[in-house]
Design a protein around this motif. Structure first.
Motif, PDB file in Angstrom:
ATOM      1  N   TYR A  62      49.553 -14.212  63.071  1.00  0.00           N
ATOM      2  CA  TYR A  62      50.659 -14.174  64.031  1.00  0.00           C
ATOM      3  C   TYR A  62      50.181 -13.610  65.377  1.00  0.00           C
ATOM      4  N   ASN A  65      48.246 -16.319  67.141  1.00  0.00           N
ATOM      5  CA  ASN A  65      49.128 -17.347  67.679  1.00  0.00           C
ATOM      6  C   ASN A  65      49.707 -16.958  69.039  1.00  0.00           C
ATOM      7  N   GLN A  66      49.945 -15.659  69.243  1.00  0.00           N
ATOM      8  CA  GLN A  66      50.505 -15.208  70.518  1.00  0.00           C
ATOM      9  C   GLN A  66      49.532 -15.392  71.675  1.00  0.00           C
ATOM     10  N   GLN A 197      54.765 -15.262  73.616  1.00  0.00           N
ATOM     11  CA  GLN A 197      55.621 -15.159  72.434  1.00  0.00           C
ATOM     12  C   GLN A 197      56.253 -16.508  72.085  1.00  0.00           C
ATOM     13  N   PHE A 198      56.642 -17.259  73.104  1.00  0.00           N
ATOM     14  CA  PHE A 198      57.257 -18.568  72.881  1.00  0.00           C
ATOM     15  C   PHE A 198      56.281 -19.523  72.198  1.00  0.00           C
ATOM     16  N   GLY A 200      53.552 -18.636  70.643  1.00  0.00           N
ATOM     17  CA  GLY A 200      53.204 -18.039  69.360  1.00  0.00           C
ATOM     18  C   GLY A 200      54.190 -18.406  68.266  1.00  0.00           C
ATOM     19  N   ASN A 201      55.476 -18.440  68.595  1.00  0.00           N
ATOM     20  CA  ASN A 201      56.496 -18.816  67.611  1.00  0.00           C
ATOM     21  C   ASN A 201      56.334 -20.268  67.161  1.00  0.00           C
ATOM     22  N   ASN A 204      53.584 -20.253  64.745  1.00  0.00           N
ATOM     23  CA  ASN A 204      54.072 -19.624  63.511  1.00  0.00           C
ATOM     24  C   ASN A 204      54.831 -20.632  62.658  1.00  0.00           C
ATOM     25  N   GLN A 205      55.585 -21.502  63.325  1.00  0.00           N
ATOM     26  CA  GLN A 205      56.317 -22.534  62.605  1.00  0.00           C
ATOM     27  C   GLN A 205      55.375 -23.549  61.957  1.00  0.00           C
TER      28      GLN A 205
END
Length: 493
Positions: A62, A65-66, A197-198, A200-201, A204-205
């Motif tokens: 995670y 990913n950010q 963060q956007f 990264g999410n 994450n998905q």
């Protein structure tokens, strides 16, 4: 057909008149590439353990990913600066029974095997393998995530080719591209919109729904087709020839008249910069490096350290250094003709010095906003600018008297060693190393203000003695005049 094209590339390399020079350069680049690959492999193996130690409460995947968007922007910028678009000499092929699509596909496929596309997989694959063994994510989930990251590498590769071919020559799109990056950084810095963060999410998905990896794969295919179409449409000898136009550029740069006798020379230099790829790249990247201070001024580790002096000298003098080290090679195409004219060499050199001084002034003004971090930054940058005015400008002009290697204005600046000799390597030490050491020693035995004041004082002395320095520089150019003329005549210099 691809096999024959590869064979022709191989023969072209070994039959080149500059084969020895090219082998030496490729061996040097290969050494650094192997070092980079080894470093990325070690990083990939140890990255998960390092992140666990630094952030024990967060899953390393995670965290990684950010930073995907940060890595992507850095890689895209580095590719723009350093990666060469793979090309072949198309003229002999245009009269052969070979489809243009075949040649274009060969060029684009060849770009995939660039060493720029090796570093990230070398790091990502071990990181993903170790994460698979230490987490509950399935093989399908980790495969989807890995495919997405590797697709981002190819997206950066093909996007860079498109930028080079389309955006570079469009000033509005070029400004919009880098302006968007600056805006995203500003929004992130002031926590208005967290881009990291956007993005990264989204990744994450992908870990939860692996099928999403098909989206970056589709983007890769789209960019491949986009570049394919663009190259095929311009795959002619006369594709980039301009058609007759009734409009013309009436910019006479009248504002330069205030510089007196050097105005005509300055106008020629500015037109040379604006109309040719290599000097234009120097200009663009000088403006880009005005953001260089964000890497150091925002870190407490470098507070009032020698890096402040280095960054101050570099940012205020970045154009001066990149442009000045190739004087008079920028004019190598017509330098022999110019030497037969009634042009005072002192006036010619004075115009170069005026242009570099003007660039220092512009870059110093561009660095003033860093004063919001600490007012001492402005003090040091002003001292560095004065030092560049008084010492480094005459030093670069003197070093130019030893230049005798031709420069092709139509080639890019990065990964291009044409015109580079021993002078360009040796000049780095007195340009930056000596003033940084002086500032560091004076700060150690005195304080920040004394060190900065002495640096500015040395520059002021050099500026007051500029006429004396110019006379000595002029003698060097006259002494080595014919060596420069003969050197500039060599096409493969």
């Amino acid at each position: 057909m691809f096999r024959k094209l590869i064979l022709l590339e191989w023969k072209s390399f070994f039959r080149s008149a500059t084969m020895g020079k090219e082998i030496a350069i490729k061996l040097l680049i290969g050494f650094f590439a192997l070092y980079g690959i080894a470093s990325m492999l070690v990083l990939g193996i140890g990255l998960r353990f390092l992140l666990i130690e630094l952030f024990p409460d967060t899953e390393p995947l995670y965290l990684a990913n950010q930073f995907v968007v940060v890595w992507f922007i850095i890689e895209l910028v580095m590719r723009y600066m350093m990666q060469k678009i793979p090309i072949i000499n198309i003229k002999p092929f245009l009269i052969q029974n070979i489809k243009r699509s075949t040649l274009v596909n060969f060029i684009l496929t060849k770009s995939i095997f660039s060493y720029f596309n090796i570093f990230t997989p070398i790091m990502v694959i071990p990181f993903a393998a170790i994460s698979f063994w230490q987490t509950d994510f399935s093989f399908l989930q980790m495969s989807g995530w890995t495919i997405s990251i590797l697709s981002m590498v190819l997206i950066a590769n093909f996007l860079n080719i498109y930028i080079e071919k389309k955006i570079l020559d469009n000033k509005l799109l070029f400004a919009l591209f880098f302006g968007t990056i600056a805006i995203l950084y500003g929004l992130e810095y002031f926590e208005i919109f967290l881009t990291t963060q956007f993005v990264g999410n989204i990744f994450n998905q992908i870990l939860l729904q692996p099928w999403i990896c098909l989206i970056p794969v589709a983007i890769v295919i789209f960019l491949f087709k986009l570049n394919q179409r663009n190259l095929i449409q311009n795959f002619y000898l006369d594709a980039y020839l301009k058609t007759e136009s009734n409009s013309f550029d009436d910019t006479d740069m009248a504002w330069t008249q205030r510089f007196g006798k050097v105005a005509p020379f300055m106008q020629l230099d500015m037109k040379l910069i604006w109309r040719n790829k290599r000097p234009k790249t120097v200009l663009y990247m000088s403006l880009f490096f005005a953001l260089y201070g964000l890497l150091f001024y925002t870190q407490d580790t470098y507070n009032e350290s020698a890096m402040w002096a280095f960054v101050g000298l570099f940012m205020t003098g970045v154009f001066m250094m990149n442009f000045g080290q190739f004087i008079p090679a920028w004019d190598s195409t017509y330098y022999p003709m110019m030497m037969t004219q009634n042009i005072p060499m002192k006036l010619y050199l004075h115009s170069k010095a005026t242009l570099m001084n003007f660039s220092i002034l512009i870059m110093t003004i561009a660095t003033l906003p860093y004063g919001f971090f600490d007012y001492k930054i402005i003090i040091l940058n002003m001292a560095c600018a004065i030092y560049n005015f008084g010492i480094n400008v005459p030093l670069l002009l003197y070093a130019g008297s030893f230049n005798k290697k031709r420069v092709d204005l139509d080639k890019g600046q990065f990964s291009n060693y044409q015109g580079t000799g021993i002078t360009q390597w040796l000049i780095i030490l007195p340009l930056i190393g000596v003033p940084v050491i002086i500032w560091m020693l004076l700060k150690y035995f005195g304080n920040f203000y004394i060190a900065s004041a002495v640096l500015a004082f040395l520059g002021l002395i050099g500026f007051l003695l500029r006429n004396y320095f110019m006379n000595g520089i002029l003698k060097g150019y006259k002494t080595r005049k014919y060596a420069a003329i003969n050197g500039f005549k060599e096409q493969n210099a």
